[in-house]
Design a protein around this motif. Sequence first.
Motif, PDB file in Angstrom:
ATOM      1  N   ALA A  79       0.832  -1.208   0.000  1.00 24.08           N
ATOM      2  CA  ALA A  79       0.000   0.000   0.000  1.00 24.08           C
ATOM      3  C   ALA A  79       0.863   1.252   0.000  1.00 24.08           C
ATOM      4  O   ALA A  79       0.521   2.251  -0.645  1.00 24.08           O
ATOM      5  CB  ALA A  79      -0.941  -0.007   1.200  1.00 24.08           C
ATOM      6  N   LEU A  80       1.982   1.194   0.695  1.00 23.44           N
ATOM      7  CA  LEU A  80       2.905   2.342   0.695  1.00 23.44           C
ATOM      8  C   LEU A  80       3.534   2.567  -0.674  1.00 23.44           C
ATOM      9  O   LEU A  80       3.970   3.664  -1.002  1.00 23.44           O
ATOM     10  CB  LEU A  80       4.010   2.134   1.737  1.00 23.44           C
ATOM     11  CG  LEU A  80       3.574   2.229   3.194  1.00 23.44           C
ATOM     12  CD1 LEU A  80       4.734   1.841   4.114  1.00 23.44           C
ATOM     13  CD2 LEU A  80       3.084   3.623   3.525  1.00 23.44           C
ATOM     14  N   LEU A  81       3.565   1.522  -1.482  1.00 22.34           N
ATOM     15  CA  LEU A  81       4.161   1.604  -2.815  1.00 22.34           C
ATOM     16  C   LEU A  81       3.126   1.983  -3.876  1.00 22.34           C
ATOM     17  O   LEU A  81       3.281   1.626  -5.031  1.00 22.34           O
ATOM     18  CB  LEU A  81       4.822   0.268  -3.181  1.00 22.34           C
ATOM     19  CG  LEU A  81       5.999  -0.139  -2.317  1.00 22.34           C
ATOM     20  CD1 LEU A  81       6.457  -1.548  -2.680  1.00 22.34           C
ATOM     21  CD2 LEU A  81       7.143   0.848  -2.465  1.00 22.34           C
ATOM     22  N   CYS A  82       2.083   2.669  -3.487  1.00 22.69           N
ATOM     23  CA  CYS A  82       1.105   3.197  -4.444  1.00 22.69           C
ATOM     24  C   CYS A  82      -0.201   2.416  -4.451  1.00 22.69           C
ATOM     25  O   CYS A  82      -0.847   2.276  -5.486  1.00 22.69           O
ATOM     26  CB  CYS A  82       1.698   3.295  -5.847  1.00 22.69           C
ATOM     27  SG  CYS A  82       0.705   4.302  -6.938  1.00 22.69           S
ATOM     28  N   ILE A  83      -0.598   1.862  -3.381  1.00 20.66           N
ATOM     29  CA  ILE A  83      -1.877   1.199  -3.136  1.00 20.66           C
ATOM     30  C   ILE A  83      -2.095  -0.080  -3.954  1.00 20.66           C
ATOM     31  O   ILE A  83      -2.415  -1.115  -3.387  1.00 20.66           O
ATOM     32  CB  ILE A  83      -3.072   2.165  -3.311  1.00 20.66           C
ATOM     33  CG1 ILE A  83      -2.932   3.290  -2.283  1.00 20.66           C
ATOM     34  CG2 ILE A  83      -4.391   1.443  -3.132  1.00 20.66           C
ATOM     35  CD1 ILE A  83      -3.989   4.334  -2.368  1.00 20.66           C
ATOM     36  N   ILE A  84      -1.935  -0.025  -5.260  1.00 16.64           N
ATOM     37  CA  ILE A  84      -2.214  -1.202  -6.092  1.00 16.64           C
ATOM     38  C   ILE A  84      -1.368  -2.411  -5.676  1.00 16.64           C
ATOM     39  O   ILE A  84      -1.907  -3.515  -5.558  1.00 16.64           O
ATOM     40  CB  ILE A  84      -2.079  -0.884  -7.588  1.00 16.64           C
ATOM     41  CG1 ILE A  84      -3.200   0.078  -7.979  1.00 16.64           C
ATOM     42  CG2 ILE A  84      -2.128  -2.148  -8.439  1.00 16.64           C
ATOM     43  CD1 ILE A  84      -3.138   0.614  -9.372  1.00 16.64           C
ATOM     44  N   PRO A  85      -0.070  -2.258  -5.402  1.00 16.61           N
ATOM     45  CA  PRO A  85       0.678  -3.431  -4.928  1.00 16.61           C
ATOM     46  C   PRO A  85       0.125  -3.999  -3.615  1.00 16.61           C
ATOM     47  O   PRO A  85       0.175  -5.216  -3.395  1.00 16.61           O
ATOM     48  CB  PRO A  85       2.105  -2.909  -4.745  1.00 16.61           C
ATOM     49  CG  PRO A  85       2.192  -1.740  -5.673  1.00 16.61           C
ATOM     50  CD  PRO A  85       0.817  -1.123  -5.655  1.00 16.61           C
ATOM     51  N   GLY A  86      -0.439  -3.157  -2.780  1.00 20.04           N
ATOM     52  CA  GLY A  86      -1.055  -3.631  -1.536  1.00 20.04           C
ATOM     53  C   GLY A  86      -2.291  -4.468  -1.806  1.00 20.04           C
ATOM     54  O   GLY A  86      -2.533  -5.483  -1.151  1.00 20.04           O
ATOM     55  N   ILE A  87      -3.073  -4.047  -2.796  1.00 18.81           N
ATOM     56  CA  ILE A  87      -4.271  -4.804  -3.164  1.00 18.81           C
ATOM     57  C   ILE A  87      -3.868  -6.146  -3.770  1.00 18.81           C
ATOM     58  O   ILE A  87      -4.466  -7.184  -3.460  1.00 18.81           O
ATOM     59  CB  ILE A  87      -5.150  -3.986  -4.134  1.00 18.81           C
ATOM     60  CG1 ILE A  87      -5.660  -2.724  -3.426  1.00 18.81           C
ATOM     61  CG2 ILE A  87      -6.310  -4.829  -4.646  1.00 18.81           C
ATOM     62  CD1 ILE A  87      -6.322  -1.716  -4.350  1.00 18.81           C
ATOM     63  N   VAL A  88      -2.840  -6.126  -4.612  1.00 17.13           N
ATOM     64  CA  VAL A  88      -2.355  -7.380  -5.207  1.00 17.13           C
ATOM     65  C   VAL A  88      -1.817  -8.300  -4.117  1.00 17.13           C
ATOM     66  O   VAL A  88      -2.072  -9.513  -4.128  1.00 17.13           O
ATOM     67  CB  VAL A  88      -1.297  -7.107  -6.298  1.00 17.13           C
ATOM     68  CG1 VAL A  88      -0.671  -8.400  -6.791  1.00 17.13           C
ATOM     69  CG2 VAL A  88      -1.917  -6.336  -7.462  1.00 17.13           C
ATOM     70  N   ALA A  89      -1.098  -7.744  -3.145  1.00 14.85           N
ATOM     71  CA  ALA A  89      -0.582  -8.559  -2.032  1.00 14.85           C
ATOM     72  C   ALA A  89      -1.736  -9.186  -1.251  1.00 14.85           C
ATOM     73  O   ALA A  89      -1.663 -10.358  -0.860  1.00 14.85           O
ATOM     74  CB  ALA A  89       0.289  -7.710  -1.113  1.00 14.85           C
TER      75      ALA A  89
END
Length: 182
Positions: A87-97
Amino acid sequence: GRWIGLGWDVVKNDLGTFVLAGLIWIVLNSVVPILLVGPLTAGFQVLCLNRLQGRRGELGDIFKGFDFFVPAMLAGLLISVFVSVGALLCIIPGIVAAAVCQFAYLFVMDKRMDFWPAIQASYEIVRQDYFGFTMFVVALGLLNLLGALALVVGLLITVPLSMAATAAAYRDIVGPAEAPAA
């Protein structure tokens, strides 16, 4: 949409139990979020998976995650770290995680896996369709956002619905467990 529909069918058939389970899950995770999120989520998944498979699921199932406290807690901690960093890396990677790890608790409970193999098994499923599973997580997140906007009371329905939908996806992909979950 099919998994969300299956989840809704499970929840609405015993709304009282699921609302109470949702309340317990929300309150206990608010009190001790880091240590309890894994075991409580795993237990909630047991309740949902048992109901989906036509077995008797009871409110007490939500605490069965404590039978696998260490692997469920460690899975919860790692998933929280992965999603937070993403999420800190631009939200989309957090959603993918979140999508990649969504079945980890079910593997801990249903297949008796340790935390890391459970996360890897979840990844193996999701990597077959990153976009589809990510959209599934987004849909569940939007449902929970609507629940929060409904004076937070809606979360008592949307949290169980999200758990049941995830359990439905797991059951359809992995197959039904041979024996009752945990």
